[in-house]
Scaffold this motif. Sequence first.
Motif, PDB file in Angstrom:
ATOM      1  N   ASP A 151     -28.292  -6.733 -28.731  1.00  0.00           N
ATOM      2  CA  ASP A 151     -27.829  -8.118 -28.838  1.00  0.00           C
ATOM      3  C   ASP A 151     -27.019  -8.564 -27.617  1.00  0.00           C
ATOM      4  O   ASP A 151     -26.416  -9.633 -27.627  1.00  0.00           O
ATOM      5  CB  ASP A 151     -26.977  -8.289 -30.109  1.00  0.00           C
ATOM      6  N   ARG A 206     -24.484  -2.689 -31.059  1.00  0.00           N
ATOM      7  CA  ARG A 206     -25.880  -3.129 -30.909  1.00  0.00           C
ATOM      8  C   ARG A 206     -26.052  -3.750 -29.541  1.00  0.00           C
ATOM      9  O   ARG A 206     -25.865  -4.949 -29.346  1.00  0.00           O
ATOM     10  CB  ARG A 206     -26.250  -4.159 -31.970  1.00  0.00           C
ATOM     11  N   HIS A 253     -23.395 -13.257 -32.460  1.00  0.00           N
ATOM     12  CA  HIS A 253     -23.751 -11.898 -32.042  1.00  0.00           C
ATOM     13  C   HIS A 253     -22.678 -11.232 -31.205  1.00  0.00           C
ATOM     14  O   HIS A 253     -22.134 -11.822 -30.283  1.00  0.00           O
ATOM     15  CB  HIS A 253     -25.073 -11.903 -31.272  1.00  0.00           C
TER      16      HIS A 253
HETATM   17 MG    MG Z   1     -30.110  -8.717 -35.120  1.00  0.00          MG
END
Ligand code: MG
Length: 887
Positions: A70, A67, A80
Amino acid sequence: MLSREIRDTFFAFFGERGHIRVPSSPLIPSDPTLLLANAGMNQFKPYFLGEAVPDSPRAMTVQKCARTSDIDNVGRTTRHATFFEMLGNFSFGDYFKAEAIAWAWELFTEGYGLDPERLWITVYLDDDESARIWRSIGVPAERIHRLGVEDNYWSMGVPGPCGPSSELCYDRGPAFGAEGGPAVNDERYVELWNLVFMEKLRGEGPAKKDYAVLGDLQKKNIDTGLGLDRLAAILQGVDTVCQTDLLAPTLEATQELAGRRFPGHDGSPESVSFQVVTEHARSIAFLIADGVLPSNEGRGYILRRLMRRVVRHARLLGIDRPVLAEVTASVVGNLGEDWPELTTQSSLIEQVVSAEEETFNRTLRQGTRLLEAAIERARDTGSSSLSGDTAFELHDTYGFPVDLTTEAAGAAGLEVDQERFTALLEEQQRRAKQSGKERTGAALARLEAYRHVAARFGSSEFVGYDTTTAESTIAALIVGGDLVEHADEGQEVEVVLHQTPFYAESGGQVGDAGVIRSRDGALVEVRDTRAGVVGLTVHKGRVTSGTVRIGEEVRAEVDPDRRTAVARSHSATHVLHAMLRRTLGDHARQQGSLVAPGRLRFDFAHFSALDQDRIDDISTLINEAILDEPEVRVWHTSRAEAEAAGAMALFGEKYGDVVRVVDIGDFSRELCGGTHVDNAAAIGPVHILSESSIGSSLRRIEALTGRDALRHFDRERMLLNELTGLLGVGRDAAVDTLTKRLSSLADAEKKFAEMRRRELEGIAERLAGRARASGGGWLVVSRVDEVERDELRTVAASVLQRRGASEGVVVLATEAEGKAALTVAMGNRLAENGTNARDLLTRAAAMIGGGAGGRGTTASAGGRQVEHLDEALRAAREEAEARLGSL
Ligand code: MG
Ligand code: ATP
């Protein structure tokens, strides 16, 4: 609890409850709308949409997720990561809320032993049902928060399934901030597990609100995601994901490189840098292991950006040597057992990161200097921002990424004028387009014409998979970029037909050539076929007789031999691809290709050169596979089905809903739109001509197929005939004979060298006898044309030695093939006295039009003015006499 036990516990728990274990899908998803896998449900999308039927209605996975959204949270929050593992249980139309909720609670409190008092729940605003289930399990109402669409409603595509979700959060205590529950503080009440209840079908509407719910799904599904990294942090009692056993060894490696300890998660720049280096290292290793290579777009750019951030943050930590290889190696060492692709691809990872770091460091060195100066200037003038012009110059002239500029400026308390930067970037792009336009005015006009034709006639129908000829009508004619009614003999023309058997260049396969004939005998010779705009096939060629007109009925004939030669190469490419992957491993994927008549070029990912044995093995595999007469089978299906059936799709290539799959025997299955032979045996021989590097971790194979391979063998045979003819022996005896001859030649050369050595010694002896006293030593100066230039030094040294070396000077000169040479060898005494052998030749060298080289007690000079050689020799003698005189 170690992360491995967390995974095992998860699998054991859901395994007992009827879930089959499905492996993680690669980070590169098959879903073309997705850049990287970012959740466990990605690979099941076809099941949720009802496009495919799962083997089992219950599945469980540990999914690799990336991701990059992030990326800026890394090191700033404790929770994160840009790469993390997501544990998930899934129900495809089987169990629903009640089971999903009860099991999540049971696993958390009993399986992982989390304190029920510290668990908080969120549910969607109006999801009373879920709230009721949580209450019935014993969660008190005050620990159940209701949140809106942003947090607790989930959807996938339009139209697509959607539904409310419910999260399990864990209270990490007052050390992590104010109380009040997950709605108030998401770092203290960290979200661990998200349960999604897919029950509705979503229609058009803004992504996050006003769901135009079309109705209930036929089947209700469960999709859950439990962050392994976050749970590990809780169970291992550490503050951040970087300190869990998943990343601890990498944090350790970073600390070692930096020569100091991680200060803990304290919000300091140093703390952030430690976490960025550590966390990104893992993402980088996993991305490369799954086939992502650095580039300037898409996934490749994500990877590049991660690597560049690591390098930069390592610098901020004061590390001034390469880091990427070391930190990624620690990831491989730590996680290689759980994720074997890391181990198999470890050398690829190392090669890629090392090469990238080296390149980037060069850019950085330049850019950082400029950036620092600019920041300094901004500060001096009391400005609170860095000009967009500076950011743009760094980007444009020095390739210094703007996100790094922004970050560095931010660290110095300056803002980058993004608006100006964007304006400059757009201006530049506009200019580039403009100049492109002027340069390719004709091309653009043509494109305009294509668009016009496509709008009027739609696309051209390709009928050439099974035939090379077709009756058709002319839809449009383009001459010099203009749409015309007719084209006459001698004119270059582009012809658009309603239907065509001509294959337009695509997927690496070259366009077809052939002829287009009109009823009244006009002829267009087609050299090449291309896609003008999507779906529009353009035949490029010349009218060689008569006149062709719009609307006219014609017969289109593809050159059948050329087509066959292309088909052979295309099928051979698939066989080669399969055999490369079989021999080198799954990473050896196609990166590009050229499929031409009788030859092919194939680019693939691999980190080192293939030696001749490897190439021979691959070649044998290919040719033997072909000999088995494997059938080439073409079929059509949905993309999801094709990939479920193991078809290889190329990155970045776009396919429609219905895809064409090409199977060869039982060893190759690829999505492909190209033309192929019916049976691979028709390929004939495949001959690999070369294997070479075309970039970091990118290799290229060139090969010949069919007739061209045969012709190549013929030429080789002729060459062999010529060689054996020269040797005067039969083929079988050739190697033997040549070996013997080479060895007797070597003997002869040795003997000759020995004779010559003796001869030179004789000359040296004679010269030594002619030494004359001079100053405090002795001197030999002579022209010796019987000595070759490259023998001069040996003779001089030998003379010096014969006379007892220390206070002599030998100057020799020779001339051959229009080149003059001089050499000096002198004793130590002169050197001790401050004379350099080269000094003796400086003047002489100039006279023959050259320079003097050498040092200490020997020197040489060469030049082309042979007529001045005697004069030069005299000059050298004078120099030598002068030096000897002062001994
Ligand atoms: Mg998130
Ligand atoms: P957050 O709001 O904390 O960013 P999210 O809502 O984006 O989380 P989901 O999309 O619901 O998270 O993903 C499911 C689970 O995956 C989360 O509950 C969390 O445990 C984990 N997760 C999500 N994003 C990350 C990340 N960047 N790093 C580590 N784990 C993550």
